[in-house]
Design an enzyme around this catalytic site. Structure first.
Site, PDB file in Angstrom:
ATOM      1  N   GLU A  32       1.024  -1.188   0.051  1.00 51.50           N
ATOM      2  CA  GLU A  32       0.116  -0.183  -0.070  1.00 51.50           C
ATOM      3  C   GLU A  32       0.687   1.177  -0.265  1.00 51.50           C
ATOM      4  OE1 GLU A  32      -2.332  -1.709   3.358  1.00 51.50           O
ATOM      5  OE2 GLU A  32      -4.174  -1.024   2.051  1.00 51.50           O
TER       6      GLU A  32
ATOM      7  N   GLU B 163      -3.719  -9.677   4.114  1.00 56.95           N
ATOM      8  CA  GLU B 163      -4.425  -9.266   5.303  1.00 56.95           C
ATOM      9  C   GLU B 163      -5.505 -10.193   5.569  1.00 56.95           C
ATOM     10  OE1 GLU B 163      -3.366  -7.127   3.064  1.00 56.95           O
ATOM     11  OE2 GLU B 163      -2.565  -5.339   3.550  1.00 56.95           O
TER      12      GLU B 163
HETATM   13  C1  3H9 Z   1      -1.469  -4.875   7.048  1.00 61.38           C
HETATM   14  O1  3H9 Z   1      -0.530  -4.500   6.496  1.00 61.38           O
HETATM   15  C2  3H9 Z   1      -2.807  -4.085   7.341  1.00 61.38           C
HETATM   16  C3  3H9 Z   1      -2.612  -2.822   6.305  1.00 61.38           C
HETATM   17  O2  3H9 Z   1      -3.423  -3.141   5.123  1.00 61.38           O
HETATM   18  C4  3H9 Z   1      -3.477  -1.808   7.060  1.00 61.38           C
HETATM   19  C5  3H9 Z   1      -2.904  -1.060   8.317  1.00 61.38           C
HETATM   20  C6  3H9 Z   1      -3.794   0.069   8.800  1.00 61.38           C
HETATM   21  N1  3H9 Z   1       4.603  -7.222  11.838  1.00 61.38           N
HETATM   22  O3  3H9 Z   1       7.977 -15.072   8.862  1.00 61.38           O
HETATM   23  P1  3H9 Z   1       9.324 -14.681   9.482  1.00 61.38           P
HETATM   24  C7  3H9 Z   1       8.364 -11.170  12.409  1.00 61.38           C
HETATM   25  S1  3H9 Z   1      -1.513  -6.611   8.035  1.00 61.38           S
HETATM   26  C8  3H9 Z   1       5.479  -7.613  12.875  1.00 61.38           C
HETATM   27  O4  3H9 Z   1       9.653 -15.646  10.223  1.00 61.38           O
HETATM   28  P2  3H9 Z   1      10.338 -14.898   6.660  1.00 61.38           P
HETATM   29  C9  3H9 Z   1       7.837 -12.460  12.837  1.00 61.38           C
HETATM   30  O5  3H9 Z   1       6.846 -12.733  13.917  1.00 61.38           O
HETATM   31  C10 3H9 Z   1       0.105  -7.281   7.474  1.00 61.38           C
HETATM   32  N2  3H9 Z   1       6.234  -8.772  12.894  1.00 61.38           N
HETATM   33  O6  3H9 Z   1      10.393 -14.342   8.467  1.00 61.38           O
HETATM   34  C11 3H9 Z   1       9.290 -13.190  12.933  1.00 61.38           C
HETATM   35  O7  3H9 Z   1       9.468 -12.514  14.394  1.00 61.38           O
HETATM   36  P3  3H9 Z   1      10.460 -13.473  15.349  1.00 61.38           P
HETATM   37  C12 3H9 Z   1       0.176  -7.789   6.334  1.00 61.38           C
HETATM   38  C13 3H9 Z   1       6.322  -9.333  11.962  1.00 61.38           C
HETATM   39  O8  3H9 Z   1      11.725 -14.419   6.307  1.00 61.38           O
HETATM   40  C14 3H9 Z   1      10.128 -12.275  12.190  1.00 61.38           C
HETATM   41  O9  3H9 Z   1       9.331 -11.006  11.880  1.00 61.38           O
HETATM   42  N3  3H9 Z   1       1.291  -8.565   5.976  1.00 61.38           N
HETATM   43  C15 3H9 Z   1       5.536  -9.049  10.745  1.00 61.38           C
HETATM   44  O10 3H9 Z   1      10.234 -16.458   6.588  1.00 61.38           O
HETATM   45  C16 3H9 Z   1      10.405 -12.729  10.849  1.00 61.38           C
HETATM   46  O11 3H9 Z   1       9.489 -13.436  10.303  1.00 61.38           O
HETATM   47  C17 3H9 Z   1       1.555  -9.814   6.331  1.00 61.38           C
HETATM   48  O12 3H9 Z   1       0.572 -10.477   6.758  1.00 61.38           O
HETATM   49  C18 3H9 Z   1       4.908  -8.093  10.774  1.00 61.38           C
HETATM   50  N4  3H9 Z   1       3.975  -7.764   9.531  1.00 61.38           N
HETATM   51  O13 3H9 Z   1       9.051 -14.416   6.018  1.00 61.38           O
HETATM   52  C19 3H9 Z   1       3.013 -10.508   5.925  1.00 61.38           C
HETATM   53  N5  3H9 Z   1       5.936  -9.930   9.792  1.00 61.38           N
HETATM   54  O14 3H9 Z   1      11.869 -13.387  14.780  1.00 61.38           O
HETATM   55  C20 3H9 Z   1       3.335 -11.145   7.344  1.00 61.38           C
HETATM   56  C21 3H9 Z   1       6.869 -10.721  10.256  1.00 61.38           C
HETATM   57  O15 3H9 Z   1      10.323 -12.760  16.557  1.00 61.38           O
HETATM   58  N6  3H9 Z   1       4.711 -11.522   7.133  1.00 61.38           N
HETATM   59  N7  3H9 Z   1       7.020 -10.458  11.563  1.00 61.38           N
HETATM   60  O16 3H9 Z   1       9.827 -14.554  15.336  1.00 61.38           O
HETATM   61  C22 3H9 Z   1       5.064 -12.693   6.396  1.00 61.38           C
HETATM   62  O17 3H9 Z   1       4.561 -13.204   5.569  1.00 61.38           O
HETATM   63  C23 3H9 Z   1       6.534 -13.041   6.597  1.00 61.38           C
HETATM   64  O18 3H9 Z   1       7.024 -12.540   7.915  1.00 61.38           O
HETATM   65  C24 3H9 Z   1       7.743 -12.516   5.376  1.00 61.38           C
HETATM   66  C25 3H9 Z   1       9.098 -12.923   5.884  1.00 61.38           C
HETATM   67  C26 3H9 Z   1       7.225 -13.168   4.057  1.00 61.38           C
HETATM   68  C27 3H9 Z   1       7.626 -11.052   5.524  1.00 61.38           C
END
Ligand code: 3H9
Length: 715
Positions: free
Chosen positions: A110, A130
């Site tokens: 976004e 999301e």
């Molecule tokens: C959103 O964006 C809403 C908006 O539209 C509107 C808002 C108003 N936040 O997965 P990993 C942490 S909703 C905080 O092992 P990878 C994760 O817990 C969001 N923390 O790495 C982990 O922590 P720890 C939409 C986050 O390389 C560490 O980062 N976005 C977030 O295998 C490493 O993560 C999503 O749904 C976060 N957003 O994969 C994407 N993301 O080391 C969610 C990750 O303490 N994330 N952490 O265990 C993912 O899909 C994967 O993390 C990503 C990296 C592909 C990015």
């Protein structure tokens, strides 16, 4: 070159006339309050600075921006809100370029859609995931994506939650160009996205390219788009089975078609906040973090994994073959050992069948199949496992048979080889003790079909060394499994709790709920199938054999329901025999209620002098869930599960528990542990032995705590 840092999470640096705005918030550049403030301030700075003619947004690390900071949801909001940040970027009076490396997800995409021009490196991925968190895009995604990619495509993109690669995103209209950012001679510390972005920004400046805002794009053919959305809404209502956010996504996209941009944004905000407030959001975000937390086990802090380059599987039955396929798919060379030529031929056939299926569906070529099977070595000789690094035993579920296998392995395996058993309930300490190397013996409990089911219980016996436990977690990662650490007991985490709630279902059945009412209530709760359907699918004979084996050791005071035995005595073992709890005429896969089963149930009730009463779906689920949660609390107190979240992940990945509820222990927190305890106490008036509340549950209620407090205590 100017250098002014507004916040450590976002820095700005002018390169010529381009202000480079760099997001740096490890590990994944989530849009925390500091990042939002930094981005907002950077654009203000760009607008105010006469020497800045364009802006480039880039980030450090391998992810562009992973989206909103999920940990902030449910806490008091800190300004600026992300939609305001994206609007501020878009309102910038100078061209803004976003250069994407790695994943741009959710709010990350976004932010990029707020920019005026978007380029990506070839490996970049974009997505609006999301929906997987019970949410919808809430920072303009529902308004801007349809303007760029078309209404239906955008809605489907958001409903699927699946990211797309850079090439697909370019074709969909989300990107303006892809730049191969690895020119020859690029040095280690080079920043390909920044370099490509700077080149693009300077090119835009040179050509006098204007500021270009997505909000100004008109959506053509509104009527046709609305008709497509209505059809999509009907389809989604059917498929999304009680999920809250998918229909909100469609509603917001509809607003993009029908309303002026700012009103569409306002509606998106309202719907997004409603999603934030929904218990489904809390459940799904709990699941997101829980499945990452499960790998954080004490052994991981204490040891490094052993090297594993080759595997052996002992046993070529359904489980052995499924595990072999999983190992082959992970790229390992695999030796499979069976006791004789006939048995190994069956094992080979079981493995080959899986790949033939993929071939038939066009998901694999002959050449690929041949390449995988070239790594597969069938054998009837234990000597062939002498050199492998890790052996998984998957033979008949009998302690003496398994011990004999382990004694063989002890003789032939090289020192340091990991020896794993795939038992689903046997005493692994006893198996380990039958070898001279109990420090190398561990449980790897796969779920059937092992090449498909994600859950892997890693069962840790008393004497195993920490590096073997870590090796098992590493193996799970390579096999793309979700590992959960479990202790040794009858059934470990999952099957032990399963045995208890199946008992609760039996009692409900004998007391008045039909098998079909129980299944319907469980499905209504969000499971894909009810317990009687699961029995029919797995084969009623399996549980029957276990019940017969345990008959001698069963507590004579415990209530025992014989309905399932009566059904099995007739040879009705479920789908494979054409009838079980349900009828499956002509090999049908969906069962029909069977009046003869209902007659058996009636007869059993009459035999025990039970006058049947009726149960509402809610009453059924209160008992079902109270049984799960109570046994879960006992599993925790016994140290079989490290944390409540380990039980949650076990049930999400091995037992079809509805993900939007976060798992059974999260569900208990949602309804309140005092409520669960009150239910248990009232059920205990009928059957004090079965419904006796777990002391841990009583303790938590007395202390005003919930299960999540136990998760937090171990972070
Ligand atoms: C959103 O964006 C809403 C908006 O539209 C509107 C808002 C108003 N936040 O997965 P990993 C942490 S909703 C905080 O092992 P990878 C994760 O817990 C969001 N923390 O790495 C982990 O922590 P720890 C939409 C986050 O390389 C560490 O980062 N976005 C977030 O295998 C490493 O993560 C999503 O749904 C976060 N957003 O994969 C994407 N993301 O080391 C969610 C990750 O303490 N994330 N952490 O265990 C993912 O899909 C994967 O993390 C990503 C990296 C592909 C990015």
């Amino acid at each position: 070159m100017a250098n002014e840092a507004q916040s450590p999470a976002v820095t700005t640096q002018r390169h010529g006339h381009v202000l480079v705005v760099t997001v740096n918030n490890p590990p994944v550049n989530a849009l925390s309050a500091a990042v939002r403030q930094g981005l907002f301030a950077a654009i203000e700075q760009a607008d105010a600075d006469a020497d800045t003619q364009a802006v480039l947004i880039v980030s450090e690390g391998k992810t562009f921006i992973a989206g909103a900071d999920i940990r902030e949801f449910g806490k008091p909001p800190v300004p600026p809100a992300l939609p305001d940040v994206c609007n501020r970027i878009e309102a910038c009076t100078k061209p803004v370029v976003a250069a994407l490396q790695g994943a741009a997800l959710g709010g990350g995409l976004e932010v990029a859609l707020g920019a005026h021009y978007r380029l990506a490196l070839p490996a970049a991925k974009v997505g609006l995931p999301e929906v997987d968190l019970g949410l919808m895009p809430g920072a303009g995604g529902t308004q801007r994506a349809p303007r760029l990619m078309g209404v239906k495509a955008a809605a489907e993109f958001m409903l699927s939650g699946k990211p797309m690669g850079a090439q697909a995103a370019l074709q969909a209209g989300l990107l303006d160009r892809i730049v191969d950012g690895t020119p020859e001679g690029a040095s280690e510390g080079s920043r390909p996205a920044q370099e490509a972005g700077l080149a693009y920004a300077n090119e835009l400046l040179a050509s006098g390219a204007p500021v270009r805002r997505v909000r100004d794009i008109a959506i053509p053919n509104a009527e046709a788009a609305l008709a497509e959305l209505s059809a999509l809404a009907d389809d989604t209502a059917k498929k999304s089975r009680g999920l809250f956010s998918p229909l909100k996504i469609i509603e917001a996209v509809r607003a993009a078609v029908e309303l002026p941009f700012d009103q569409g944004m306002a509606l998106e905000r309202r719907l997004f906040l409603a999603c934030i407030d929904s218990p489904q959001r809390a459940g799904l975000i709990h699941a997101f973090f829980a499945e990452r937390e499960v790998t954080k086990v004490p052994e991981a802090r204490a040891a490094a994994p052993r090297a594993v380059a080759s595997l052996a599987i002992i046993g070529g039955g359904t489980m052995g073959a499924g595990i072999a396929v999983s190992a082959l798919d992970a790229g390992f060379p695999v030796v499979m050992v069976e006791r004789d030529a006939e048995a190994i031929a069956r094992g080979v056939a079981n493995v080959t069948k899986v790949y033939d299926g993929l071939l038939a569906k066009g998901r694999m070529t002959e050449a690929q199949k041949a390449a995988v099977l070239a790594r597969f070595t069938p054998s009837t000789n234990y000597a062939d496992v002498a050199a492998v690094d890790l052996v998984i035993e998957a033979v008949f579920e009998d302690l003496e048979v398994k011990k004999a296998v382990f004694q063989q392995l002890d003789k032939v395996c090289k020192p340091g080889a990991v020896l794993a058993t795939n038992t689903s309930y046997l005493d692994i300490d006893a198996i380990a003790a039958s070898t001279s190397r109990p420090q190398d013996v561990i449980g790897l409990h796969f779920f059937s079909p092992a090449n498909i089911m994600k859950l892997l219980e890693i069962v840790v016996p008393a004497q195993v060394s920490a590096d073997v436990v870590v090796t098992a977690f590493e193996l799970a990662k390579r096999m793309k499994k979700v590992p959960v650490r479990a202790g040794v007991c009858d059934g470990f985490i999952g099957n032990r709790i399963l045995a208890t709630y199946k008992q609760a279902a039996d009692y409900l059945m004998e007391d008045g709920a039909s098998p079909y009412e129980i299944d319907a209530a469980v499905r209504g709760f969000g499971y894909p199938m009810g317990p009687c359907q699961v029995t029919d699918l797995a084969g009623g004979d399996i549980g029957w054999a276990t019940r017969k084996r345990r008959a001698a050791t069963r507590d004579p005071k415990a209530r025992y329901v014989e309905i399932a035995d009566r059904i099995c005595e007739r040879g009705w073992f479920g789908q494979k025999t054409g009838r079980g709890f349900y009828l499956y005429p002509q090999g049908a896969r969906t069962g029909q209620p069977d009046p003869e089963v209902l007659a058996i149930v009636d007869a059993e009730r009459a035999k025990k002098g039970i006058t049947p009463r009726s149960f509402t779906p809610e009453e059924i689920m209160r008992r079902y869930m109270a049984a799960i949660v109570n046994e879960g609390a006992k599993v925790l107190a016994d140290g079989i599960a490290l944390r409540p979240l380990d039980i949650d992940v076990t049930f999400l990945y091995g037992y079809g528990f509805p993900r939007f509820r976060g798992g059974p222990m999260k569900y208990a927190d949602t309804v309140g542990l005092d409520q669960i305890l009150a239910d248990l106490r009232s059920f205990a008036q009928e059957d004090p032995l079965f419904w006796q509340p777990a002391p841990l549950l009583e303790q938590l209620v007395a202390e005003g705590r919930n299960f999540d407090s136990l998760n937090q205590a171990q972070r």
